[in-house]
Design a protein around this motif. Structure first.
Motif, PDB file in Angstrom:
ATOM      1  N   LEU A  25       0.815  -1.221   0.000  1.00  0.00           N
ATOM      2  CA  LEU A  25       0.000   0.000   0.000  1.00  0.00           C
ATOM      3  C   LEU A  25       0.850   1.273   0.000  1.00  0.00           C
ATOM      4  O   LEU A  25       0.561   2.195  -0.749  1.00  0.00           O
ATOM      5  N   PRO A  26       1.915   1.333   0.834  1.00  0.00           N
ATOM      6  CA  PRO A  26       2.773   2.526   0.723  1.00  0.00           C
ATOM      7  C   PRO A  26       3.400   2.661  -0.665  1.00  0.00           C
ATOM      8  O   PRO A  26       3.579   3.772  -1.169  1.00  0.00           O
ATOM      9  N   ASP A  29       0.796   4.042  -2.878  1.00  0.00           N
ATOM     10  CA  ASP A  29       0.625   5.464  -2.545  1.00  0.00           C
ATOM     11  C   ASP A  29       1.607   6.313  -3.361  1.00  0.00           C
ATOM     12  O   ASP A  29       1.217   7.292  -4.009  1.00  0.00           O
ATOM     13  N   ARG A  58      -8.084   0.416  -2.635  1.00  0.00           N
ATOM     14  CA  ARG A  58      -7.796   1.826  -2.344  1.00  0.00           C
ATOM     15  C   ARG A  58      -7.057   2.519  -3.490  1.00  0.00           C
ATOM     16  O   ARG A  58      -7.454   3.594  -3.915  1.00  0.00           O
ATOM     17  N   HIS A  62      -8.399   5.286  -7.452  1.00  0.00           N
ATOM     18  CA  HIS A  62      -7.743   6.400  -8.131  1.00  0.00           C
ATOM     19  C   HIS A  62      -7.613   6.111  -9.626  1.00  0.00           C
ATOM     20  O   HIS A  62      -7.779   7.005 -10.456  1.00  0.00           O
TER      21      HIS A  62
ATOM     22  N   SER B  54      -2.249   2.830   7.469  1.00  0.00           N
ATOM     23  CA  SER B  54      -2.045   1.865   6.390  1.00  0.00           C
ATOM     24  C   SER B  54      -0.885   2.240   5.481  1.00  0.00           C
ATOM     25  O   SER B  54      -0.397   1.421   4.720  1.00  0.00           O
ATOM     26  N   GLY B  55      -0.474   3.514   5.511  1.00  0.00           N
ATOM     27  CA  GLY B  55       0.576   3.937   4.586  1.00  0.00           C
ATOM     28  C   GLY B  55       0.044   4.408   3.245  1.00  0.00           C
ATOM     29  O   GLY B  55       0.827   4.821   2.387  1.00  0.00           O
ATOM     30  N   PHE B  56      -1.285   4.370   3.045  1.00  0.00           N
ATOM     31  CA  PHE B  56      -1.855   4.860   1.791  1.00  0.00           C
ATOM     32  C   PHE B  56      -2.680   6.096   2.087  1.00  0.00           C
ATOM     33  O   PHE B  56      -3.549   6.072   2.956  1.00  0.00           O
ATOM     34  N   GLY B  57      -2.431   7.173   1.357  1.00  0.00           N
ATOM     35  CA  GLY B  57      -3.221   8.393   1.499  1.00  0.00           C
ATOM     36  C   GLY B  57      -3.878   8.753   0.178  1.00  0.00           C
ATOM     37  O   GLY B  57      -3.286   8.557  -0.876  1.00  0.00           O
TER      38      GLY B  57
END
Lengths: 362, 311
Positions: A25-26, A29, A58, A62, B54-57
C-alpha cells in the motif's frame, strides 16, 4: 538521494505491469502520486486493466477516477472533432488530425487512459488563410496575444496561434508543418500530406500514416523544450510502436521514412529510450538502422544522458540533483533547434525582460 | 487511535514531518503543515477523528507559509496537493480555512465514484438523508449547524456524495464552515460548541470553523438513503413557506449544484434521477431558524406536508 530504481516506481510499472502484483500500500501510494503528477494515472490504469493485474481497492479507486476523466475527455473530443471537421470542410480542406485527437478518433491504444487538451490539425500552408477565417466564423478566436507573439507563430513556427471557441472554450491548433519553419531540421509538409490516410469508418477524417505518426510524436518530444510531461509522451510513443510494430513492413518503412524526412535523430532517441526505459519490443535491424541515422560519439552519449534525466517522472520523489540542470540544457537546445542564433537571442531577451501578463490558473 | 490521543509534540512531529494521516472514512488525507494555526485548528476540529496507519493516502496536502519574502512580510499561506497549488496564496490568517477549502477542492475534483453535489446533508436516527442544495448566501451553513445542534446527524455542510452504484448519500462529517452573522447566531444557540477563532477579510467574509458533533463523527462511516431534497432560502423576517417541487424541476435545480456532472455524464443523470425519485421534494423560504427546524422535525416524524404562504 534515492537511487533511480528505488524511487521511480512509475517507469518500472510502465515497462512491466506485472511488477505491480504484490506492491504494498505505501508503494501504491507513491506510484499513484508519481503517475498523477506525470499525467500517466489513466495510462497506468489502462495497462493494469489490459494485463489483468489485481489492484487493491484503495489505489484502484484512483485508477478508476482517472479512467472516468479520460472517458469524459474522449467524448468531448469526439464532439469537438465533428465541429472542426465541419468548419474545415466548408473551407474545402480535409480534416487531418494530429496527436491526441487522431489517437482517439482512430481508436488507437495510445489514446487509452489519456487526457488531451486541444484538437490539432494539419492543413496545407496555402489554405491557412481560409481555414483560419472559417474557424473564426464557426466561433474559434485566436487567443489574445501581442503582435510579436502573433508573428512568432505565423512566420517562424509551424502552427497558427491557438484558437479558442468563444462558447465551448475548446482549443484548436492549426498546424501547417510538424516542426518550425525556421528550425534547423526542415520537414517538407507535402510529403506528410501525400501519405496521409483516412480513418477506417472515421467518416471523412484523416490522419498521418503510421510511420509519420510515430515520427511526429518523436520530433515533438525530442525537439520540445517543455519536458514537463516527457515520460507521458514517451509512453505514447511506446504505445504507437507496440501497436504499429505488428504490421508487416512497418519497421523498414519507419526507418526509411525517417531518413526521407530528415528525422533520423528523433527516431534514434525514440527507439533507444523506448527500449531502454519502457521495454518496447523493437527488432534489431530497426535499432541498427536508427542508430546509424542518429548522432554519434560524445554527442550521442551526452544527449542520451540529458534525455534520461528529462524523462524522469514529474514528481519530487524522482528528482536527482542533476535534473534541473539537464532540463535547462534541453530547454536551451530546443530553442537552438527552433531558430537561428541571432533570432533566438532576441527572442529570449524579449521574453525575459518584458513584463508578461500572469498566466491564468487552471 | 484518534487525533486527541496524540500529545502536542507527537501531533507537531507528524504535521511537520511525513504528515498526519487523517481517516475521513471515505478518504484518507495526509496533511502536512508547519503553521501553528493549522496545528491548533486540527487539534480542536478533528479531535475525534481516527488516524490511518495503512501507509496509503488519498490526498497529500500541505498548508505552508508563503515563498521568499512572503514568509515574513504581508505573510501568506499556500495550499498544495502533492506539490501542485490549485489556488493563489491567501493572507496568512486564512491558513486553517484554506486547509478546509483545499480538501473540498480535492474531493470535488477527483472522487468520481460519487456524484458530488454542493449541498449540506444531515440524517435522521434511522439514516434517512436530508439534502440541502443551496448557493452561497442562502443560509445553508447556519441552518445545517442549527440542525446538527438540534440532534440531526451531520454528514456534510458542503459536499453531498451520492454513490453511483447504490444511490446512497455519503458525507465526511468534517468541520462546518460558518460565515459572518451565522457565527454569532450559532454561538447564541448554546450547546457544546467548539469553534476556531474567526478569520476576517476572506472572499467569503469572516469565517470560522465549527467542530462536528461527536455523534456525527462516530457515525461518519454510515451512509444515508434518500429522504428529503429541500432547497432552502433564508429571508430575514419571512414566515415559513414550503412548496412541493416536481421531479423535473428538482432535478434541474439539483443538477445546477453538481460538481462533476460533466465527467460522469450518463451515470450522473441516472443516479440524480434516482435520488430525485426517491426523495420528498420541497423549496423552503424561512426567516426564523426555530420555525424551519420544527418543520424538519415534523418531517422526521413523517408528518410532512406542504405549507403554503399565509394569507
Amino acid at each position: 538521494m534515492p537511487g533511480r530504481a528505488q524511487a521511480d516506481l512509475l517507469t518500472s510499472a510502465l515497462s512491466d505491469p506485472s511488477t505491480l502484483a504484490g506492491l504494498s500500500l505505501p508503494g501504491w501510494d507513491l506510484l499513484i502520486r508519481q503517475a498523477r503528477s506525470s499525467g500517466l494515472l489513466g495510462r497506468l490504469g489502462a495497462l493494469a486493466s489490459e494485463r489483468a493485474v489485481a489492484v487493491p481497492e484503495r489505489p484502484a479507486r484512483h485508477l478508476r477516477w482517472a479512467a472516468r476523466e479520460a472517458e469524459a475527455c474522449h467524448g468531448e473530443i469526439r464532439c469537438e472533432v465533428a465541429w472542426v471537421a465541419e468548419a474545415l470542410a466548408s473551407a474545402g480542406v480535409r480534416p487531418l488530425l494530429l496527436k491526441g485527437a487522431a489517437y482517439v478518433m482512430a481508436g488507437l491504444p495510445a489514446a487509452a487512459g489519456r487526457f488531451f487538451e486541444d484538437i490539432d490539425v494539419l492543413v496545407p500552408r496555402e489554405r491557412l488563410g481560409i481555414v483560419e477565417s472559417r474557424l473564426q466564423l464557426a466561433g474559434w478566436m485566436p487567443k489574445r496575444m501581442d503582435a510579436y507573439d502573433q508573428r512568432y507563430y505565423r512566420r517562424w513556427m509551424h502552427e497558427l496561434p491557438p484558437m479558442q471557441h468563444v462558447e465551448r472554450g475548446t482549443t484548436v491548433d492549426v498546424h501547417f508543418n510538424i516542426l518550425p519553419e525556421t528550425g534547423r531540421v526542415r520537414v517538407d509538409p507535402a510529403q506528410l500530406l501525400e501519405r496521409a490516410q483516412p480513418i477506417p469508418d472515421g467518416g471523412r477524417l484523416w490522419t498521418l500514416c503510421a510511420p509519420d505518426m510515430v515520427l511526429h510524436s518523436a520530433a515533438h518530444l525530442f525537439h520540445d523544450g517543455e519536458f514537463t510531461h516527457a515520460l507521458r509522451d514517451l509512453s505514447d510513443l511506446d504505445r504507437l510502436l507496440r501497436h504499429f510494430g505488428e504490421r508487416p513492413g512497418f519497421w523498414a518503412d519507419l526507418t526509411a521514412r525517417a531518413h526521407g524526412l530528415g528525422l533520423g535523430h528523433p527516431l534514434f532517441y525514440a527507439l533507444a529510450l523506448c527500449t531502454e526505459l519502457l521495454a518496447t519490443p523493437v527488432p534489431e535491424p530497426a535499432l541498427d538502422q536508427a542508430s546509424a541515422q542518429g548522432p554519434q560519439g560524445v554527442a550521442r552519449r551526452a544527449m542520451l544522458a540529458a534525455l534520461r534525466e528529462g524523462l524522469r517522472p514529474d514528481h519530487g520523489s524522482c528528482r536527482s540533483p542533476v535534473t534541473p540542470l539537464a532540463r535547462q540544457l534541453l530547454f536551451l537546445r530546443s530553442h537552438w533547434l527552433k531558430m537561428p542564433l541571432w533570432r533566438l537571442t532576441r527572442h529570449l531577451v524579449r521574453k525575459a525582460w518584458l513584463r508578461r501578463e500572469p498566466v491564468a490558473e487552471r | 487511535m484518534r487525533v486527541r490521543d496524540l500529545d502536542d509534540r507527537e501531533l507537531h512531529s507528524r504535521l511537520s514531518g511525513d504528515g498526519l494521516a487523517l481517516d475521513l472514512a471515505l478518504f484518507t488525507a495526509r496533511i502536512r503543515s508547519h503553521l501553528p494555526e493549522v496545528h491548533d485548528g486540527i487539534r480542536r476540529m478533528y479531535a475525534d477523528f481516527p488516524l490511518d496507519d495503512s501507509g496509503f493516502g488519498d490526498f497529500h496536502v500541505a498548508v505552508e507559509g508563503g515563498a521568499g519574502v512572503r514568509r515574513f512580510w504581508r505573510r501568506q499561506a499556500t495550499f498544495a496537493i502533492d506539490g501542485f497549488e490549485p489556488f493563489r496564496p491567501l493572507p496568512r490568517a486564512q491558513a486553517y480555512p484554506m486547509l478546509e477549502w483545499g480538501l473540498n477542492w480535492c474531493i470535488s475534483t477527483r472522487a468520481h465514484d460519487f456524484l458530488i453535489l454542493h449541498a449540506a446533508v444531515l440524517a435522521t436516527p434511522d439514516d434517512r438523508a436530508l439534502l440541502l442544495p443551496a448557493p452561497p448566501g442562502s443560509g445553508k451553513s447556519t441552518l445545517t449547524a442549527a440542525l446538527m445542534l438540534a440532534g440531526w446527524r451531520l454528514l456534510s455542510d458542503e459536499l453531498a456524495l451520492i454513490d453511483l452504484g447504490t444511490g446512497d448519500v455519503h458525507g465526511l462529517a468534517r468541520p462546518l464552515s460558518l460565515k459572518n452573522a451565522s457565527i454569532d447566531v450559532i454561538r447564541g444557540r448554546g450547546g457544546d460548541l467548539a469553534m476556531t477563532p474567526p478569520v476576517a477579510d476572506t472572499t467569503k467574509g469572516t469565517v470560522a470553523a465549527l467542530r462536528p458533533a461527536p455523534e456525527s463523527v462516530r457515525g461518519m462511516e454510515r451512509p444515508a438513503r434518500p429522504g428529503w431534497l429541500v432547497f432552502p432560502q433564508f429571508q430575514a423576517g419571512a414566515a415559513l413557506r414550503v412548496e412541493s417541487l416536481g421531479t423535473a424541476q428538482a432535478f434541474m435545480y439539483a443538477a445546477d449544484h453538481a460538481f462533476n456532472y460533466g465527467v460522469l455524464g450518463e451515470r450522473a443523470f441516472r443516479v440524480l434521477a434516482g435520488l430525485v425519485e426517491r426523495s420528498a421534494l420541497h423549496a423552503a423560504v424561512y426567516g426564523d431558524l426555530d420555525e424551519v427546524i420544527a418543520w424538519f422535525g415534523d418531517c422526521r416524524e413523517e408528518a410532512c406536508r406542504a405549507r403554503p404562504s399565509a394569507g
